[in-house]
Write an enzyme that holds these catalytic residues in place. Structure first.
Site, PDB file in Angstrom:
ATOM      1  N   GLY A   1      68.717  21.053  51.402  1.00  0.00           N
ATOM      2  CA  GLY A   1      68.233  20.868  52.763  1.00  0.00           C
ATOM      3  C   GLY A   1      68.134  19.394  53.101  1.00  0.00           C
ATOM      4  O   GLY A   1      69.039  18.602  52.822  1.00  0.00           O
ATOM      5  N   GLY A   2      66.976  19.031  53.662  1.00  0.00           N
ATOM      6  CA  GLY A   2      66.767  17.650  54.101  1.00  0.00           C
ATOM      7  C   GLY A   2      66.878  16.637  52.981  1.00  0.00           C
ATOM      8  O   GLY A   2      67.163  15.459  53.230  1.00  0.00           O
TER       9      GLY A   2
ATOM     10  N   GLY B   1     103.277   1.259  59.086  1.00  0.00           N
ATOM     11  CA  GLY B   1     101.868   1.133  59.452  1.00  0.00           C
ATOM     12  C   GLY B   1     101.011   0.840  58.231  1.00  0.00           C
ATOM     13  O   GLY B   1      99.995   0.141  58.329  1.00  0.00           O
ATOM     14  N   ALA B   2     101.434   1.377  57.094  1.00  0.00           N
ATOM     15  CA  ALA B   2     100.645   1.159  55.882  1.00  0.00           C
ATOM     16  C   ALA B   2     100.642  -0.317  55.496  1.00  0.00           C
ATOM     17  O   ALA B   2      99.655  -0.833  54.975  1.00  0.00           O
ATOM     18  CB  ALA B   2     101.185   2.022  54.749  1.00  0.00           C
TER      19      ALA B   2
HETATM   20  C1  HXC Z   1      56.684  23.649  47.594  1.00  0.00           C
HETATM   21  C2  HXC Z   1      58.039  24.095  45.824  1.00  0.00           C
HETATM   22  C3  HXC Z   1      59.163  23.833  46.611  1.00  0.00           C
HETATM   23  C4  HXC Z   1      58.984  23.446  47.969  1.00  0.00           C
HETATM   24  C5  HXC Z   1      59.830  24.343  44.642  1.00  0.00           C
HETATM   25  N1  HXC Z   1      58.497  24.414  44.620  1.00  0.00           N
HETATM   26  N2  HXC Z   1      60.272  23.996  45.850  1.00  0.00           N
HETATM   27  N3  HXC Z   1      56.806  24.003  46.319  1.00  0.00           N
HETATM   28  N4  HXC Z   1      57.722  23.367  48.409  1.00  0.00           N
HETATM   29  N5  HXC Z   1      59.976  23.174  48.749  1.00  0.00           N
HETATM   30  C6  HXC Z   1      57.641  24.767  43.482  1.00  0.00           C
HETATM   31  C7  HXC Z   1      57.838  26.184  43.028  1.00  0.00           C
HETATM   32  O1  HXC Z   1      57.046  27.055  43.744  1.00  0.00           O
HETATM   33  C8  HXC Z   1      57.427  26.085  41.566  1.00  0.00           C
HETATM   34  O2  HXC Z   1      56.039  26.104  41.499  1.00  0.00           O
HETATM   35  C9  HXC Z   1      57.872  24.704  41.155  1.00  0.00           C
HETATM   36  O3  HXC Z   1      58.036  23.966  42.384  1.00  0.00           O
HETATM   37  C10 HXC Z   1      59.186  24.706  40.425  1.00  0.00           C
HETATM   38  O4  HXC Z   1      60.125  25.472  41.153  1.00  0.00           O
HETATM   39  P1  HXC Z   1      61.032  26.607  40.492  1.00  0.00           P
HETATM   40  O5  HXC Z   1      61.564  27.434  41.615  1.00  0.00           O
HETATM   41  O6  HXC Z   1      60.284  27.280  39.400  1.00  0.00           O
HETATM   42  O7  HXC Z   1      62.185  25.712  39.841  1.00  0.00           O
HETATM   43  P2  HXC Z   1      63.712  26.054  39.691  1.00  0.00           P
HETATM   44  O8  HXC Z   1      63.900  27.426  39.173  1.00  0.00           O
HETATM   45  O9  HXC Z   1      64.291  24.929  38.875  1.00  0.00           O
HETATM   46  O10 HXC Z   1      64.320  25.995  41.152  1.00  0.00           O
HETATM   47  C11 HXC Z   1      64.294  24.797  41.868  1.00  0.00           C
HETATM   48  C12 HXC Z   1      64.696  25.060  43.335  1.00  0.00           C
HETATM   49  C13 HXC Z   1      63.831  26.172  43.918  1.00  0.00           C
HETATM   50  C14 HXC Z   1      66.190  25.434  43.366  1.00  0.00           C
HETATM   51  C15 HXC Z   1      64.528  23.749  44.069  1.00  0.00           C
HETATM   52  O11 HXC Z   1      62.451  25.899  43.630  1.00  0.00           O
HETATM   53  C16 HXC Z   1      63.988  26.305  45.396  1.00  0.00           C
HETATM   54  O12 HXC Z   1      64.954  26.942  45.868  1.00  0.00           O
HETATM   55  N6  HXC Z   1      63.016  25.752  46.145  1.00  0.00           N
HETATM   56  C17 HXC Z   1      63.023  25.798  47.571  1.00  0.00           C
HETATM   57  C18 HXC Z   1      64.118  24.953  48.130  1.00  0.00           C
HETATM   58  C19 HXC Z   1      64.063  24.900  49.637  1.00  0.00           C
HETATM   59  O13 HXC Z   1      64.446  25.853  50.321  1.00  0.00           O
HETATM   60  N7  HXC Z   1      63.420  23.811  50.159  1.00  0.00           N
HETATM   61  C20 HXC Z   1      63.132  23.633  51.539  1.00  0.00           C
HETATM   62  C21 HXC Z   1      64.417  23.126  52.144  1.00  0.00           C
HETATM   63  S1  HXC Z   1      64.241  22.894  53.854  1.00  0.00           S
HETATM   64  P3  HXC Z   1      55.248  26.793  40.293  1.00  0.00           P
HETATM   65  O14 HXC Z   1      53.796  26.577  40.631  1.00  0.00           O
HETATM   66  O15 HXC Z   1      55.651  28.213  40.285  1.00  0.00           O
HETATM   67  O16 HXC Z   1      55.688  26.086  39.055  1.00  0.00           O
HETATM   68  C22 HXC Z   1      64.124  21.285  53.995  1.00  0.00           C
HETATM   69  C23 HXC Z   1      64.051  20.872  55.410  1.00  0.00           C
HETATM   70  C24 HXC Z   1      63.993  19.379  55.518  1.00  0.00           C
HETATM   71  O17 HXC Z   1      64.127  20.537  53.078  1.00  0.00           O
HETATM   72  C25 HXC Z   1      64.819  18.970  56.689  1.00  0.00           C
HETATM   73  C26 HXC Z   1      64.706  17.506  56.934  1.00  0.00           C
HETATM   74  C27 HXC Z   1      65.803  17.093  57.879  1.00  0.00           C
END
Ligand code: HXC
Length: 516
Positions: free
Chosen positions: A171-172, A406-407
């Site tokens: 994402g961001g 051109g190159a």
């Molecule tokens: C809060 C988060 C988090 C998030 C992960 N965690 N992402 N907490 N906000 N965005 C937490 C999990 O709950 C977990 O907590 C710990 O971090 C580790 O994550 P896991 O999932 O166990 O790790 P892993 O299996 O390695 O997977 C990593 C991951 C996955 C692929 C990043 O966590 C994931 O898909 N997260 C969400 C990604 C996402 O959609 N982000 C938002 C994007 S939108 P615990 O307590 O269980 O250990 C965005 C918009 C911004 O970013 C736009 C700006 C322009």
């Protein structure tokens, strides 16, 4: 509380902060084959040089403050230190705290470091391993991201900005790295994508793994997003340290001069024979580059993407240069969309950081065909023209063989303010190649001949003798000197010395409008 007790309390808090999300999370991180935020910083910086800032910041969000009260630092470690004794700022996402997700506090810590780096004119390295926006913090997190992006843009071309992506960047989280000068990725543990596999499946009905969608190799070879790819984090951080040798602290400085004992006048007899007699036969331009640069050391950038153009850094008599070279070994060194934008971006990187450009040219032209035209070869080729034309650093060209059409114009020709153009005796500088040119200008003569094929070959040879050489261009001053290939290193070093105090400017303007 007496003084000793207070100091003890500080030490306890420091130890707690260093544990990030706790031992269980640290173990998990290691099990995934990843390092912690602090381990990464120690690999990046000179030993014991790290000075941490904002160690005790905690999340100020009501939704999660109870959970994070003991998590000092809140998902990121920030500070400054040195690489090869030179100041550098660093921020390193801590995946053990909420998956390194970006909270308001995390964003504030990054912004503070970015501003300090810009204020004192020092590079900044961001180490990314993050689940993206902290979901619990909603819009505060989005605002935080945006402040970071703004600084990435404001300081672009002011201080070198480098991104290591050593975990997820979803994402961001992708856009800050994308706005920086160089991206480093590691195979199997780093991923960059705007939308992950699950959303891709839901929206596009495509089955794709995270690695296939946004792994290091995909971004190295297909999208061209990443500049350097490694098998593990240790070599990745060593790679960043190496790159830093070639960059200045900021746009008002020159890269460091590192004296070495490679003789200035080193002769390379093999270069006299490297270009094959048959103009259609390939050779490896990297051999030329390695023989010319100090100690044969060349740090290639984006090696796996558009290999028909080679870009990278090296030194000539201890002075850093950026090399742009056509690669006859791949697609005959033709310029296509990817090669043009790859080279254009690198030329601008060198120009904004005062790095002279050395161009090795052997290019049959732009790639013809619908695929290239539909993908905007006109626009991408224009980027390269634009980049060479606006660059004010010393610009030297060596034409080894083909410089057609051109190159020829695009590849740092004299009329784009190229400072010195050398040609080897094997250079062929003309509007187009002998085969194509003869079929057009001698069409009638060939058609009327008793043996048209024989006549065509005769005319091709005639054209080659007459135009496909460096002397027509040298006679017009478009080439400054025809040189023996074996002395190329010496000639380049002398020209660079001569150009050392070059001053060139562009007309005052808000900014140019490069075709994007
Ligand atoms: C809060 C988060 C988090 C998030 C992960 N965690 N992402 N907490 N906000 N965005 C937490 C999990 O709950 C977990 O907590 C710990 O971090 C580790 O994550 P896991 O999932 O166990 O790790 P892993 O299996 O390695 O997977 C990593 C991951 C996955 C692929 C990043 O966590 C994931 O898909 N997260 C969400 C990604 C996402 O959609 N982000 C938002 C994007 S939108 P615990 O307590 O269980 O250990 C965005 C918009 C911004 O970013 C736009 C700006 C322009």
């Amino acid at each position: 509380m007496n003084k000793e007790r207070k100091i003890l309390e500080l030490k306890e808090k420091q130890e707690l902060a260093k544990m990030g999300g706790g031992q269980k999370q640290i173990d998990k991180q290691h099990q995934k084959g990843k390092l912690t935020a602090r381990e990464r910083i120690s690999l990046l910086l000179d030993e014991n040089s790290f000075e941490e800032l904002d160690m005790f910041r905690v999340s100020n969000n009501e939704a999660n403050s109870a959970e994070t009260a003991h998590m000092y630092g809140d998902g990121i470690v920030t500070g400054y230190g040195t690489i090869h004794g030179r100041l550098v700022f660093v921020y390193s996402f801590d995946f053990t705290v909420f998956g390194g997700s970006l909270s308001q506090v995390v964003a504030e810590k990054v912004v503070k470091i970015q501003q300090m780096a810009a204020k004192v004119g020092a590079p900044i390295v961001g180490i990314n391993d993050s689940g993206g926006a902290r979901i619990q913090e909603g819009v505060d997190s989005l605002a935080g991201y945006t402040s970071i992006f703004l600084n990435n843009v404001l300081y672009s071309g002011v201080i070198p900005q480098i991104s290591a992506v050593v975990g997820p960047a979803a994402g961001g989280a992708v856009y800050s790295p994308a706005l920086t000068d160089f991206i480093f990725m590691v195979r199997s543990t780093s991923f960059m994508f705007l939308t992950g596999p699950k959303i891709v499946k839901a929206v596009n009905h495509e089955d794709v793994t995270a690695d296939e969608l946004g792994g290091a190799d995909v971004h190295a070879s297909r999208s061209g997003i990443t500049h350097f790819t490694y098998d593990d984090e240790q070599t990745l951080f060593a790679g960043i340290r190496t790159l830093m040798k070639y960059l200045p602290q900021n746009n008002t400085e020159e890269p460091p001069v590192i004296p070495n004992d490679d003789p200035v006048d080193r002769i390379e007899p093999d270069l006299n024979y490297i270009v094959p007699d048959n103009a259609n036969k390939p050779y490896d331009m990297k051999e030329v580059i390695l023989k010319v640069l100090d100690n044969g050391e060349f740090v290639e950038v984006q090696e796996a993407f558009a290999p028909n153009v080679v870009i990278g850094f090296g030194e000539l008599n201890g002075r850093v240069v950026g090399v742009v070279a056509n690669q006859p070994k791949h697609l005959a060194g033709v310029l296509d969309c990817n090669a043009s934008s790859k080279a254009a971006r690198f030329i601008r990187t060198c120009d904004c950081f005062n790095i002279p450009l050395i161009t090795f040219e052997d290019v049959p032209g732009f790639m013809p065909g619908t695929v290239q035209e539909f993908n905007g070869i006109i626009k991408h080729g224009a980027k390269m023209l634009y980049a060479y034309a606006e660059a004010t650093v010393p610009k030297i060209t060596v034409i080894t063989r083909k410089a057609y059409g051109g190159a020829f114009c695009v590849m740092n020709s004299k009329h784009l303010r190229g400072d010195i153009s050398y040609a080897w005796p094997s250079a062929e500088i003309a509007v187009m190649g002998p085969e194509g040119a003869s079929q057009i200008i001698y069409a009638k003569e060939v058609q009327d001949a008793e043996n048209p094929e024989e006549k065509l070959q005769e005319k091709i040879q005639e054209y080659r003798d007459k135009f496909a050489n460096p002397y027509v261009a040298a006679g017009k001053g478009i080439i400054d000197e025809v040189i023996e290939p074996k002395v190329t290193r010496y000639k380049l070093i002398k020209a660079l010395e001569m150009l050392q105090n070059k001053r060139d400017t562009n007309p005052p303007k808000k900014h140019g409008n490069i075709p994007l």
